[in-house]
Design a protein around this motif. Structure first.
Motif, mmCIF file in Angstrom:
data_model
loop_
_atom_site.group_PDB
_atom_site.id
_atom_site.type_symbol
_atom_site.label_atom_id
_atom_site.label_comp_id
_atom_site.label_asym_id
_atom_site.label_seq_id
_atom_site.Cartn_x
_atom_site.Cartn_y
_atom_site.Cartn_z
ATOM 1 N N ILE A 6 20.324 18.690 -60.083
ATOM 2 C CA ILE A 6 19.914 17.286 -60.168
ATOM 3 C C ILE A 6 20.707 16.445 -59.175
ATOM 4 N N LEU A 7 20.005 15.580 -58.468
ATOM 5 C CA LEU A 7 20.643 14.612 -57.574
ATOM 6 C C LEU A 7 20.331 13.213 -58.093
ATOM 7 N N ILE A 8 21.373 12.457 -58.406
ATOM 8 C CA ILE A 8 21.226 11.065 -58.842
ATOM 9 C C ILE A 8 21.509 10.168 -57.645
ATOM 10 N N ILE A 9 20.600 9.238 -57.386
ATOM 11 C CA ILE A 9 20.777 8.291 -56.281
ATOM 12 C C ILE A 9 20.991 6.906 -56.881
ATOM 13 N N LEU A 10 22.190 6.378 -56.711
ATOM 14 C CA LEU A 10 22.498 5.037 -57.197
ATOM 15 C C LEU A 10 22.175 4.033 -56.091
ATOM 16 N N GLY A 11 21.138 3.219 -56.327
ATOM 17 C CA GLY A 11 20.661 2.291 -55.302
ATOM 18 C C GLY A 11 21.162 0.867 -55.450
ATOM 19 N N HIS A 12 22.130 0.654 -56.335
ATOM 20 C CA HIS A 12 22.728 -0.686 -56.475
ATOM 21 C C HIS A 12 23.993 -0.739 -55.627
ATOM 22 N N GLU A 36 23.545 21.393 -62.878
ATOM 23 C CA GLU A 36 24.344 21.200 -61.665
ATOM 24 C C GLU A 36 23.952 19.834 -61.108
ATOM 25 N N VAL A 37 24.861 18.895 -61.141
ATOM 26 C CA VAL A 37 24.482 17.513 -60.864
ATOM 27 C C VAL A 37 25.409 16.856 -59.845
ATOM 28 N N GLN A 38 24.808 16.053 -58.967
ATOM 29 C CA GLN A 38 25.571 15.290 -57.979
ATOM 30 C C GLN A 38 25.131 13.837 -58.056
ATOM 31 N N LEU A 39 26.091 12.944 -57.847
ATOM 32 C CA LEU A 39 25.820 11.509 -57.858
ATOM 33 C C LEU A 39 26.066 10.951 -56.461
ATOM 34 N N LEU A 40 25.017 10.439 -55.861
ATOM 35 C CA LEU A 40 25.095 9.881 -54.514
ATOM 36 C C LEU A 40 25.086 8.364 -54.626
ATOM 37 N N LEU A 80 15.248 14.672 -58.760
ATOM 38 C CA LEU A 80 15.947 13.487 -58.260
ATOM 39 C C LEU A 80 15.840 12.368 -59.286
ATOM 40 N N VAL A 81 16.925 11.614 -59.435
ATOM 41 C CA VAL A 81 16.950 10.474 -60.350
ATOM 42 C C VAL A 81 17.383 9.254 -59.545
ATOM 43 N N PHE A 82 16.507 8.255 -59.477
ATOM 44 C CA PHE A 82 16.805 7.015 -58.768
ATOM 45 C C PHE A 82 17.162 5.945 -59.789
ATOM 46 N N VAL A 83 18.314 5.322 -59.611
ATOM 47 C CA VAL A 83 18.749 4.244 -60.510
ATOM 48 C C VAL A 83 18.971 3.003 -59.652
ATOM 49 N N TRP A 87 14.732 -6.096 -57.451
ATOM 50 C CA TRP A 87 15.062 -7.354 -56.780
ATOM 51 C C TRP A 87 13.822 -7.822 -56.034
ATOM 52 N N TRP A 88 13.358 -9.027 -56.329
ATOM 53 C CA TRP A 88 12.122 -9.540 -55.755
ATOM 54 C C TRP A 88 10.982 -8.537 -55.949
ATOM 55 N N ALA A 89 10.954 -7.936 -57.148
ATOM 56 C CA ALA A 89 9.896 -7.001 -57.570
ATOM 57 C C ALA A 89 9.906 -5.695 -56.780
ATOM 58 N N SER A 90 10.955 -5.467 -55.994
ATOM 59 C CA SER A 90 11.031 -4.234 -55.215
ATOM 60 C C SER A 90 12.374 -3.546 -55.464
ATOM 61 N N MET A 91 13.096 -3.246 -54.416
ATOM 62 C CA MET A 91 14.364 -2.525 -54.538
ATOM 63 C C MET A 91 15.392 -3.134 -53.600
ATOM 64 N N PRO A 92 16.686 -2.874 -53.836
ATOM 65 C CA PRO A 92 17.713 -3.371 -52.913
ATOM 66 C C PRO A 92 17.520 -2.817 -51.499
ATOM 67 N N ALA A 93 17.930 -3.597 -50.526
ATOM 68 C CA ALA A 93 17.780 -3.214 -49.113
ATOM 69 C C ALA A 93 18.444 -1.872 -48.820
ATOM 70 N N ILE A 94 19.565 -1.599 -49.464
ATOM 71 C CA ILE A 94 20.289 -0.356 -49.188
ATOM 72 C C ILE A 94 19.460 0.868 -49.554
ATOM 73 N N LEU A 95 18.700 0.780 -50.643
ATOM 74 C CA LEU A 95 17.867 1.908 -51.058
ATOM 75 C C LEU A 95 16.678 2.066 -50.123
ATOM 76 N N LYS A 96 16.037 0.955 -49.762
ATOM 77 C CA LYS A 96 14.904 1.030 -48.829
ATOM 78 C C LYS A 96 15.351 1.576 -47.476
ATOM 79 N N ALA A 97 16.520 1.136 -47.010
ATOM 80 C CA ALA A 97 17.045 1.616 -45.725
ATOM 81 C C ALA A 97 17.315 3.116 -45.770
ATOM 82 N N TRP A 98 17.902 3.572 -46.870
ATOM 83 C CA TRP A 98 18.201 5.000 -47.029
ATOM 84 C C TRP A 98 16.913 5.821 -47.031
#
Length: 196
Positions: A6-12, A36-40, A80-83, A87-98
């Motif tokens: 499992i890969l966790i993606i923290l988008g905040h 087996e888990v990783q937090l990105l 994959l787990v996205f957390v 923000w403005w009905a979408s996602m933070p810029a950092i997650l969109k950029a990634w």
């Protein structure tokens, strides 16, 4: 129950956010259950946020070590787990950029000469989207029409071959009492224990 990679993606971008607590809760429960888990944590990665030349093959944009590492982690993961917050009905810029920099042609999909549909290069993987918001879920779904979730679920993950993408909404965060916020954390831990 079969153990997963499992890969966790923290988008905040805030390491002390409520999303960070949810990601940590999922991580600890999944690890305790033998997955087996990783937090990105995207805030800790160093990369250019812009896909400077789009998909122009004649101009090469260097892939930074953290982008290459992200691609390797995705390739090796079953789930994959996205957390992230809405923000403005979408996602933070950092997650969109990634997403822009990581889910590239040749890695996540490839164009086909005689078909408008892509060849999906991430087939067989599953995902969970955990999204927090201050609005009620019904408002986000029916009035806003879930744009951030649609973008990630259909526009990215399913486009690249993910077969099951489930969504967990935690709403009205700003107005919730501590006991309700704790319930959301416990719910996230249950998902982590199941690898769901």
């Amino acid at each position: 129950m079969q153990n997963k990679k499992i890969l966790i993606i923290l988008g905040h971008p805030n390491p002390n956010s409520y999303c960070a607590k949810l990601a940590d809760s999922y991580f600890r429960a999944a690890e305790s259950s033998g997955h087996e888990v990783q937090l990105l944590k995207l805030k800790e990665l160093k990369f250019d946020y812009n896909l400077n030349f789009g998909y122009d093959k004649t101009i090469k944009q260097e892939l930074e070590p953290d982008i290459l590492m992200s691609q390797t982690l995705i390739q090796n993961a079953d789930h994959l787990v996205f957390v992230y917050p809405s923000w403005w009905a979408s996602m933070p810029a950092i997650l969109k950029a990634w997403i822009d920099r990581v889910f590239l042609p040749g890695f996540a999909f490839s164009y086909q000469k005689h078909s408008p549909l892509p060849k999906q290069l991430l087939k067989g993987k599953t995902a969970r989207i955990i999204i927090t918001m201050d609005a009620p879920t019904w408002y986000y779904k029916w009035f806003n029409r879930s744009p951030g979730v649609q973008l990630l679920k259909q526009g990215t993950l399913e486009f690249c071959g993910f077969k099951k993408v489930k969504v967990t909404y935690f709403d009205q965060i700003r107005f919730r009492k501590l006991n309700k916020l704790e319930q959301f954390i416990l719910k996230t831990a249950k998902l982590g224990a199941m690898g769901a």
